[in-house]
Design a protein around this motif. Structure first.
Motif, PDB file in Angstrom:
ATOM      1  N   UNK A   1     -12.025  15.791 -18.514  1.00  0.00           N
ATOM      2  CA  UNK A   1     -11.002  15.067 -19.292  1.00  0.00           C
ATOM      3  C   UNK A   1      -9.878  15.669 -19.467  1.00  0.00           C
ATOM      4  N   UNK A   2      -9.086  14.183 -18.824  1.00  0.00           N
ATOM      5  CA  UNK A   2      -7.749  14.786 -18.981  1.00  0.00           C
ATOM      6  C   UNK A   2      -6.449  14.043 -18.898  1.00  0.00           C
ATOM      7  N   UNK A   3      -5.185  14.514 -19.575  1.00  0.00           N
ATOM      8  CA  UNK A   3      -4.215  13.778 -19.771  1.00  0.00           C
ATOM      9  C   UNK A   3      -3.149  13.281 -18.024  1.00  0.00           C
ATOM     10  N   UNK A   4      -3.162  12.644 -17.226  1.00  0.00           N
ATOM     11  CA  UNK A   4      -2.768  12.738 -15.362  1.00  0.00           C
ATOM     12  C   UNK A   4      -1.017  12.893 -15.384  1.00  0.00           C
ATOM     13  N   UNK A   5      -1.072  11.443 -15.373  1.00  0.00           N
ATOM     14  CA  UNK A   5       0.664  11.928 -15.675  1.00  0.00           C
ATOM     15  C   UNK A   5       1.499  10.450 -16.084  1.00  0.00           C
ATOM     16  N   UNK A   6       2.410  10.228 -16.093  1.00  0.00           N
ATOM     17  CA  UNK A   6       3.230   8.939 -16.417  1.00  0.00           C
ATOM     18  C   UNK A   6       2.159   8.056 -15.930  1.00  0.00           C
ATOM     19  N   UNK A   7       2.222   6.753 -16.471  1.00  0.00           N
ATOM     20  CA  UNK A   7       1.687   6.038 -16.593  1.00  0.00           C
ATOM     21  C   UNK A   7       0.434   5.806 -15.895  1.00  0.00           C
ATOM     22  N   UNK A   8      -0.714   6.737 -16.560  1.00  0.00           N
ATOM     23  CA  UNK A   8      -1.758   6.801 -16.992  1.00  0.00           C
ATOM     24  C   UNK A   8      -2.082   7.041 -18.283  1.00  0.00           C
ATOM     25  N   UNK A   9      -3.799   7.261 -18.292  1.00  0.00           N
ATOM     26  CA  UNK A   9      -4.329   7.336 -19.631  1.00  0.00           C
ATOM     27  C   UNK A   9      -4.901   8.119 -20.256  1.00  0.00           C
TER      28      UNK A   9
ATOM     29  N   UNK B   1       0.560  -1.566  -0.437  1.00  0.00           N
ATOM     30  CA  UNK B   1      -0.101  -0.466   0.103  1.00  0.00           C
ATOM     31  C   UNK B   1       0.668   1.402   0.074  1.00  0.00           C
ATOM     32  N   UNK B   2       1.917   1.194   0.999  1.00  0.00           N
ATOM     33  CA  UNK B   2       3.003   2.886   1.446  1.00  0.00           C
ATOM     34  C   UNK B   2       3.401   2.255  -0.184  1.00  0.00           C
ATOM     35  N   UNK B   3       3.873   1.135  -0.605  1.00  0.00           N
ATOM     36  CA  UNK B   3       4.575   1.506  -2.416  1.00  0.00           C
ATOM     37  C   UNK B   3       3.780   2.188  -3.513  1.00  0.00           C
ATOM     38  N   UNK B   4       2.563   1.580  -3.584  1.00  0.00           N
ATOM     39  CA  UNK B   4       1.627   2.186  -4.432  1.00  0.00           C
ATOM     40  C   UNK B   4       1.854   3.784  -4.083  1.00  0.00           C
ATOM     41  N   UNK B   5       1.370   4.160  -2.805  1.00  0.00           N
ATOM     42  CA  UNK B   5       1.298   5.529  -2.669  1.00  0.00           C
ATOM     43  C   UNK B   5       3.087   6.428  -2.696  1.00  0.00           C
ATOM     44  N   UNK B   6       3.780   5.782  -2.799  1.00  0.00           N
ATOM     45  CA  UNK B   6       4.848   6.204  -3.019  1.00  0.00           C
ATOM     46  C   UNK B   6       5.157   6.513  -4.545  1.00  0.00           C
ATOM     47  N   UNK B   7       5.016   5.703  -5.272  1.00  0.00           N
ATOM     48  CA  UNK B   7       4.724   5.328  -6.992  1.00  0.00           C
ATOM     49  C   UNK B   7       3.424   6.013  -7.046  1.00  0.00           C
ATOM     50  N   UNK B   8       2.787   6.488  -7.132  1.00  0.00           N
ATOM     51  CA  UNK B   8       1.563   7.778  -7.422  1.00  0.00           C
ATOM     52  C   UNK B   8       2.362   8.885  -6.935  1.00  0.00           C
ATOM     53  N   UNK B   9       2.796   8.755  -5.922  1.00  0.00           N
ATOM     54  CA  UNK B   9       3.097  10.447  -5.578  1.00  0.00           C
ATOM     55  C   UNK B   9       4.615  10.564  -6.441  1.00  0.00           C
ATOM     56  N   UNK B  10       5.331  10.032  -6.949  1.00  0.00           N
ATOM     57  CA  UNK B  10       6.448  10.202  -7.791  1.00  0.00           C
ATOM     58  C   UNK B  10       6.561  10.667  -9.460  1.00  0.00           C
ATOM     59  N   UNK B  11       5.530   9.705  -9.779  1.00  0.00           N
ATOM     60  CA  UNK B  11       4.759   9.736 -11.309  1.00  0.00           C
ATOM     61  C   UNK B  11       4.332  11.355 -11.472  1.00  0.00           C
ATOM     62  N   UNK B  12       2.867  12.379 -10.499  1.00  0.00           N
ATOM     63  CA  UNK B  12       2.696  13.047  -9.859  1.00  0.00           C
ATOM     64  C   UNK B  12       3.209  14.372  -9.980  1.00  0.00           C
ATOM     65  N   UNK B  13       4.688  14.266  -9.400  1.00  0.00           N
ATOM     66  CA  UNK B  13       5.871  14.835  -9.545  1.00  0.00           C
ATOM     67  C   UNK B  13       6.396  15.076 -10.712  1.00  0.00           C
ATOM     68  N   UNK B  14       6.692  13.483 -11.240  1.00  0.00           N
ATOM     69  CA  UNK B  14       7.655  13.866 -12.658  1.00  0.00           C
ATOM     70  C   UNK B  14       6.200  14.343 -13.588  1.00  0.00           C
ATOM     71  N   UNK B  15       5.210  14.436 -13.409  1.00  0.00           N
ATOM     72  CA  UNK B  15       3.881  15.332 -14.772  1.00  0.00           C
ATOM     73  C   UNK B  15       4.193  16.689 -13.514  1.00  0.00           C
ATOM     74  N   UNK B  16       4.560  17.192 -12.837  1.00  0.00           N
ATOM     75  CA  UNK B  16       4.777  18.079 -12.646  1.00  0.00           C
ATOM     76  C   UNK B  16       5.992  18.904 -13.262  1.00  0.00           C
TER      77      UNK B  16
END
Length: 333
Positions: A304-312, A28-43
């Motif tokens: 509708x959006x293109x949110x971040x790496x790892x998403x569609x 669970x924590x790994x998933x949260x951290x991965x999502x956070x880092x991918x969102x940071x990458x998008x920023x």
């Protein structure tokens, strides 16, 4: 003494074998951290988009300045040659003859600062001298401006490289976290993520199919964005099958006859501001301080959006916060 050594050894052993000392992050924590880092990458990628636009603008301005400087230099050379010929003629009249010819032919501007030369020229050729002085001042001023623009361009390129490097570092950290998990946990995480994404994709397609719209600019742009449902996120991509957030909104509005830059931070300057309670389909929605995400309002409380790496490209519920990013405004074009 022997007893103390034995106790200390047991203590070290307990640390080495303790589950807390070697435990990998929970799934669970790994998933949260991965999502956070991918969102940071998008920023960081959005910051890089802004830097890219500034670089292109600075390069355009710099090219124009260099071209202008070249014209000024031609004028300066022409006026200096006129003064050189005048000076030669005057010195020949004073008996210096071919010696002065040779001096000026080697460097016709070298002697123009000589007081005796300027005195002779000023007597009857003040207009030519003034023209030479004006051109010289313009060339010198142009050199300073070109130098300043070149330095700005250099700093902007450094900023671009920094933002891209930060984004790639965040993605590398996310990958490292995933690799730290046990194989079965990693596979389970990937399977659960795929299931979530498939559900979002199916729901998004249903929402897209239900939208009728009209012939307004916002509706035309929205229809185009909805056709891209399921396409993957890739930084700096603007179609036809890969997108980042501002690339999607830019291309969507291009189909409606509106030209936008490829940057959420600059797109927010276009159109007119719209309050959260007065949104209409096609309005651009901006998130983050500083702005790092843009999407299109669909109506019915969705976007509708293109949110971040790892998403569609997807349709999701609109809220006052998109993850950790606050809603900061909407624009209608």
């Amino acid at each position: 003494m022997m007893r103390i050594i034995l106790v200390f050894a047991l203590f070290l052993t307990s640390l080495i074998t303790s589950p807390s000392a070697v435990a990998a992050p929970s799934v669970a924590s790994a998933q949260r951290d991965v999502n956070r880092l991918r969102t940071l990458a998008a920023e960081k990628f959005e910051a890089a988009n802004e830097a890219n636009i500034r670089i292109k603008q600075l390069e355009k301005e710099n090219s124009a300045l260099v071209a202008k400087e070249a014209v000024l230099k031609e004028k300066l050379n022409a006026s200096s040659e006129i003064l050189a010929r005048i000076a030669i003629a005057n010195f020949q009249g004073h008996g210096f003859g071919k010696t002065v010819d040779l001096m000026f032919s080697a460097d016709p501007t070298q002697y123009l600062s000589d007081a005796s030369v300027l005195e002779i020229i000023t007597r009857g050729y003040s207009q030519e001298l003034q023209e030479f002085t004006r051109n010289k001042q313009k060339v010198e001023a142009s050199r300073y401006v070109v130098s300043d623009k070149t330095e700005l361009l250099k700093r902007e390129k450094l900023r671009l490289n920094k933002e891209v490097a930060s984004a790639k570092t965040a993605l590398a950290k996310a990958e490292k976290i995933l690799k730290s998990l046990k194989k079965e946990d990693r596979e389970r995480l990937a399977r659960e993520e795929a299931e979530r994404e498939d559900k979002i994709l199916n729901d998004s397609k249903k929402y897209a199919a239900s939208y009728a719209g009209d012939n307004s600019r916002g509706s035309i742009a929205l229809k185009y964005a909805l056709k891209q449902i399921g396409d993957i996120y890739v930084w700096a991509a603007a179609g036809p099958t890969r997108w980042d957030c501002s690339g999607l909104t830019m291309r969507a509005y291009q189909t409606a006859g509106v030209s936008l830059p490829h940057s959420s931070r600059i797109q927010v300057k276009y159109g007119k501001p719209i309050s959260y309670n007065a949104l209409k389909p096609g309005d651009l929605l901006f998130f983050g301080k500083p702005i790092s995400h843009v999407s299109l309002y669909m109506g019915g409380g969705k976007m509708v959006q293109a949110p971040r790496p790892g998403k569609r490209v997807e349709v999701v519920k609109l809220t006052k916060r998109f993850g950790s990013k606050p809603f900061v405004g909407a624009r209608r074009l």
